[in-house]
Motif scaffolding. Structure first.
Motif, mmCIF file in Angstrom:
data_model
loop_
_atom_site.group_PDB
_atom_site.id
_atom_site.type_symbol
_atom_site.label_atom_id
_atom_site.label_comp_id
_atom_site.label_asym_id
_atom_site.label_seq_id
_atom_site.Cartn_x
_atom_site.Cartn_y
_atom_site.Cartn_z
ATOM 1 N N ALA A 49 0.509 -1.150 -0.108
ATOM 2 C CA ALA A 49 0.096 0.160 0.315
ATOM 3 C C ALA A 49 1.164 1.204 -0.282
ATOM 4 C CB ALA A 49 -0.703 0.290 0.747
ATOM 5 N N ASP A 50 2.037 0.932 0.466
ATOM 6 C CA ASP A 50 3.026 2.618 0.921
ATOM 7 C C ASP A 50 4.365 2.470 -1.079
ATOM 8 O OD1 ASP A 50 5.030 0.370 0.889
ATOM 9 O OD2 ASP A 50 6.123 1.717 2.074
ATOM 10 N N THR A 51 3.829 1.636 -1.972
ATOM 11 C CA THR A 51 4.420 2.342 -2.772
ATOM 12 C C THR A 51 4.073 3.182 -4.072
ATOM 13 O OG1 THR A 51 4.723 -0.600 -3.652
ATOM 14 C CG2 THR A 51 5.112 0.403 -4.859
ATOM 15 N N GLY A 84 -3.829 -1.949 -6.539
ATOM 16 C CA GLY A 84 -4.631 -2.939 -5.046
ATOM 17 C C GLY A 84 -5.074 -1.119 -4.155
ATOM 18 N N GLN A 85 -3.775 -0.807 -3.540
ATOM 19 C CA GLN A 85 -3.283 -0.169 -2.897
ATOM 20 C C GLN A 85 -2.450 1.473 -3.627
ATOM 21 O OE1 GLN A 85 -4.407 -0.278 1.266
ATOM 22 N NE2 GLN A 85 -6.816 -1.033 1.194
ATOM 23 N N GLN A 196 5.886 8.348 1.783
ATOM 24 C CA GLN A 196 6.067 8.567 3.575
ATOM 25 C C GLN A 196 7.546 8.415 2.679
ATOM 26 O OE1 GLN A 196 3.773 9.505 5.147
ATOM 27 N NE2 GLN A 196 1.977 9.898 3.772
ATOM 28 N N GLY A 197 8.541 9.011 4.195
ATOM 29 C CA GLY A 197 9.493 8.592 4.628
ATOM 30 C C GLY A 197 10.857 8.972 3.699
ATOM 31 N N LYS A 331 9.420 3.228 -9.876
ATOM 32 C CA LYS A 331 9.112 2.733 -7.744
ATOM 33 C C LYS A 331 9.931 3.515 -6.760
ATOM 34 C CE LYS A 331 6.796 -1.304 -9.404
ATOM 35 N NZ LYS A 331 6.664 -3.028 -9.512
ATOM 36 N N CYS A 332 9.290 3.311 -5.711
ATOM 37 C CA CYS A 332 9.854 4.149 -4.312
ATOM 38 C C CYS A 332 8.822 3.082 -3.195
ATOM 39 C CB CYS A 332 9.684 5.105 -3.794
ATOM 40 S SG CYS A 332 10.385 5.098 -2.490
ATOM 41 N N SER A 333 8.751 2.250 -2.373
ATOM 42 C CA SER A 333 8.668 1.591 -1.587
ATOM 43 C C SER A 333 9.647 0.979 -0.241
ATOM 44 C CB SER A 333 8.191 0.146 -2.243
ATOM 45 O OG SER A 333 8.522 -0.382 -2.165
#
Length: 361
Positions: A49-51, A84-85, A196-197, A331-333
């Motif tokens: 979900a944070d991707t 997804g999210q 985030q982060g 991409k970032c996760s």
């Protein structure tokens, strides 16, 4: 004289029927595109979900658009949302050069609805080519797309020239304020902050020059990051609406047409890093982000480029076959950013958070 019927449209042309047939039927075969053969290592079917993913300029290349989406892991082989999210940003310039600009706009609008139902989000940003078309500059619209659009008009044109003229008239109507495409493009924002982060990132089509940032900060009583971003999108949106209606100021036109504007900026590639990186540092500090991700400036070698110790990632790799037909997505996760290519991915340079505190100007 030969009469053809394709996709429900009767065509009457002279000696060019097979060419026109191909143009029409291409618009109705999106779901049959074979996405996997050009991706050596298909992505995972689910994303966290944070991707946050980003896709650069596609310039009218529908097939490359599908392949990029698949490479990012946000659509399945049928072209439906599978992210997804996760969040996806397309950094502008869906239009012009290639023959399927309108199809690309429709594709991303469809995926927005599908992503929203799944808890995901898609942001499509304003590029200089969207701005140009809204301002009536159609120099870079694909002649092939105009002819294909022209042949869909009633009565059906009899020659290529007639089709091109009919297509241009139809294109102009689609860019008007009250049309579906016109409304859609006028809703594009100039920039968005997501993640985030270590993944917190400013996404923008071309870039945010320091001079423009300072003018935004000066106009605000409390120049907090959210307020700066909102002000940027407000002034650019105001310029789009005013200038496309033919009654904008010089400053508004400059926001959409000069090399210091957020949709035309080339400072990241025209200046040495020693010159530009101190300015970039002030921008990321003011917006409290880790980096800037932008398109617009083509990396001809097909590789996403990292500048200023990872503070700038340039993701326009010339994906459209109107340019080079390269392929890469961002991409970032899990606090790590990656350049993802058809055959492999690699981790991008991460900003050194110890070198600065991200506080507003």
């Amino acid at each position: 004289m030969i009469s053809l019927v394709c996709c429900g449209k009767a065509l009457t042309v002279v000696s060019v029927c097979s060419f026109v047939l191909g143009l029409f039927c291409l618009r109705h075969t999106q779901s049959s595109l074979l996405l996997e053969p050009r991706i050596s290592h298909p992505p995972k079917t689910t994303l966290s979900a944070d991707t946050v993913c980003a896709i650069g300029d596609l310039h009218g290349d529908l097939e490359q658009g599908y392949i990029a989406l698949r490479l990012a892991g946000v659509v399945d082989v049928q072209g439906s949302w599978s992210g997804g999210q996760a969040a996806l940003v397309q950094t502008g310039d869906l239009l012009d050069r290639g023959p399927n600009s309108l199809d690309l706009v429709e594709l991303f609008e469809r995926l927005k609805v599908e992503a929203s139902k799944a808890g995901g989000k898609i942001h499509t940003l304003l590029g200089n080519h969207e701005a140009m078309n809204l301002l009536g500059d159609y120099r870079y619209v694909s002649p092939t797309e105009l002819q294909a659009l022209g042949y869909l008009q009633e009565p059906h044109p009899r020659t290529f020239q007639d089709a091109a003229e009919a297509g241009l008239a139809a294109w102009r109507r689609r860019m008007r304020k009250g049309s579906i495409i016109g409304i859609t493009l006028r809703q594009r924002t100039a920039a968005v902050i997501l993640g985030q982060g270590q993944c917190k990132t400013l996404f923008i089509h071309a870039g945010l020059p320091l001079q423009l940032l300072l003018s935004l900060v000066k106009s605000l009583d409390k120049p907090e990051p959210d307020a700066i971003l909102a002000k940027l999108n407000e002034v650019v949106s105001g310029a789009v609406h005013a200038c496309s209606a033919g009654h904008c100021t010089k400053d508004q036109m400059n926001l959409l047409s000069v090399t210091s504007s957020p949709v035309w900026y080339r400072g990241y590639v025209q200046h040495y890093e020693a010159e530009i990186c101190p300015e970039v540092q002030q921008v990321v500090q003011a917006l409290q982000v880790q980096r800037i991700v932008s398109g617009h400036n083509i990396m001809q070698n097909g590789k996403i480029k990292s500048l200023c110790g990872g503070r700038v990632n340039l993701i326009d790799v010339g994906m459209s076959r109107a340019y080079f037909g390269n392929m890469a997505v961002w991409k970032c996760s899990n606090d790590s950013a990656y350049a993802v290519h058809s055959d492999k991915s690699h981790k991008l340079t991460m900003p050194n958070t110890a070198s600065s505190s991200l506080s507003a100007l």
